[in-house]
Design an enzyme around this catalytic site. Structure first.
Site, PDB file in Angstrom:
ATOM      1  CG  ASP A  50      31.654  -0.104 -42.227  1.00 15.66           C
ATOM      2  OD1 ASP A  50      32.812  -0.361 -41.858  1.00 15.66           O
ATOM      3  OD2 ASP A  50      31.066  -0.727 -43.141  1.00 15.66           O
ATOM      4  CE1 TYR A  55      30.254  -1.958 -49.000  1.00 13.96           C
ATOM      5  CE2 TYR A  55      30.132  -0.304 -47.272  1.00 13.96           C
ATOM      6  CZ  TYR A  55      30.306  -1.613 -47.655  1.00 13.96           C
ATOM      7  OH  TYR A  55      30.528  -2.573 -46.712  1.00 13.96           O
ATOM      8  CG  HIS A 115      35.540  -4.924 -48.998  1.00 13.72           C
ATOM      9  ND1 HIS A 115      34.856  -3.924 -49.644  1.00 13.72           N
ATOM     10  CD2 HIS A 115      34.602  -5.572 -48.277  1.00 13.72           C
ATOM     11  CE1 HIS A 115      33.572  -3.966 -49.327  1.00 13.72           C
ATOM     12  NE2 HIS A 115      33.401  -4.965 -48.506  1.00 13.72           N
ATOM     13  CB  SER A 146      36.609  -6.962 -44.210  1.00 11.90           C
ATOM     14  OG  SER A 146      35.231  -7.257 -44.210  1.00 11.90           O
ATOM     15  CD  GLN A 179      32.931  -4.457 -41.769  1.00 10.14           C
ATOM     16  OE1 GLN A 179      32.286  -4.494 -42.822  1.00 10.14           O
ATOM     17  NE2 GLN A 179      33.464  -3.329 -41.301  1.00 10.14           N
ATOM     18  NE  ARG A 254      12.426  -0.419 -40.265  1.00 14.53           N
ATOM     19  CZ  ARG A 254      12.065  -1.198 -41.270  1.00 14.53           C
ATOM     20  NH1 ARG A 254      12.898  -1.370 -42.288  1.00 14.53           N
ATOM     21  NH2 ARG A 254      10.903  -1.805 -41.274  1.00 14.53           N
TER      22      ARG A 254
END
Length: 293
Positions: A50, A55, A115, A146, A179, A254
């Site tokens: 994603d 970003y 977004h 989103s 989202q 992780r």
């Protein structure tokens, strides 16, 4: 649960395509770290990345697909139409989809989301129409939104009907995915009900609440009972709620830990008991903005 979940589990979208149930998010991951950590995720079995134009690392994230040696069709890649650089609208959305394809060097995007709802009614409608056309030309497979509130979703549903009246059956596009920030302290029951009635898949970001709730008695007790971390309990809760959690880390260990969710199961009572009536976002919350914003 009706069937046992695995890392390979997927949900069928309204578009007819399939979305892997666990996503690897790249928000705030530095460009230079993105290729290696995304490749690590793909090696660990994730098949869903994603990203977003906002970003500023989607090209680096997508580079992990070819580097992994996996067939392009095995990896689900998401981008999002940003709310800066250009006003939200028809022309800017077409340009941003093309820019995303150029940056990622992919021949198509599996999912493109608006977004956030900022941009006003005409901006949102223009962006949606552009995404519908991008699906028709094969640039994008599935589309969604989103951070929309129910009022934004109702507006979109009405606009899809308008487009169908203008362009013919199917001409309004198919809303496949939404989202939101979703977790036991932000259940968004009205949005969840709206989406479930329409078969819209719900992706959950901030699903571990940025660690802010670690140590809460119920969460801590469940982790001890199941021999899992509190993060793993929250991610498993999200899966059993029917959400598609998006996990993010720059730590290799992780990456593996966050995928280790499929050898245990919460009871229905545990899932219900962890949920709260709180409305406590740990991130931004555009869902509450008025339609004119």
């Amino acid at each position: 649960m009706s069937q046992r979940l695995t890392l390979a589990s997927k949900v069928k979208l309204n578009s007819g395509h399939e979305l892997p149930l666990l996503g690897f998010g790249v928000y705030q991951i530095p460009k230079e770290a993105c290729p290696a950590i995304c490749q690590k995720a793909l090696e660990a079995g994730y098949r869903h990345i994603d990203s977003a134009s906002l970003y500023r690392n989607q090209g680096q994230a997508a580079s992990a697909i070819s580097a992994s040696g996996l067939p392009r069709g095995d990896v689900f890649f998401t981008s999002k139409v940003p709310f800066f650089k250009a006003p939200l609208g028809y022309a800017s959305t077409h340009k941003l989809v093309d820019a995303a394809l150029e940056q990622t060097q992919l021949t198509y995007l599996n999912l493109m989301l608006i977004h956030c709802p900022y941009g006003g009614p005409e901006g949102r409608k223009g962006a949606w129409r552009a995404l519908v056309e991008c699906v028709e030309t094969g640039k994008v497979r599935s589309i969604g939104v989103s951070n929309y509130g129910v009022h934004h979703l109702d507006e979109l549903e009405a606009y899809i009907k308008e487009l169908e009246a203008e362009r013919g059956p199917g001409g309004g596009g198919v809303l496949s995915v939404g989202q939101w920030e979703l977790h036991p302290w932000l259940m968004r029951s009205e949005i969840t009900e709206w989406c479930r009635k329409r078969g819209v898949a719900m992706e959950a970001y901030c699903s571990i609440v940025r660690g802010d709730r670690f140590g809460e008695p119920k969460l801590k007790a469940l982790a001890a009972k199941h021999g899992k971390t509190e993060a793993q309990i929250l991610l498993r809760w999200s899966l059993q709620m029917g959400f598609v959690p998006l996990v993010k880390t720059v730590t290799s260990s992780r990456v593996l830990e966050n995928a280790d969710l499929f050898d245990f199961e919460l009871t229905e009572e545990e899932v219900a008991d962890l949920a709260t009536d709180e409305y406590s976002p740990c991130s931004w919350d555009p869902t509450v903005e008025t339609l004119d914003k």
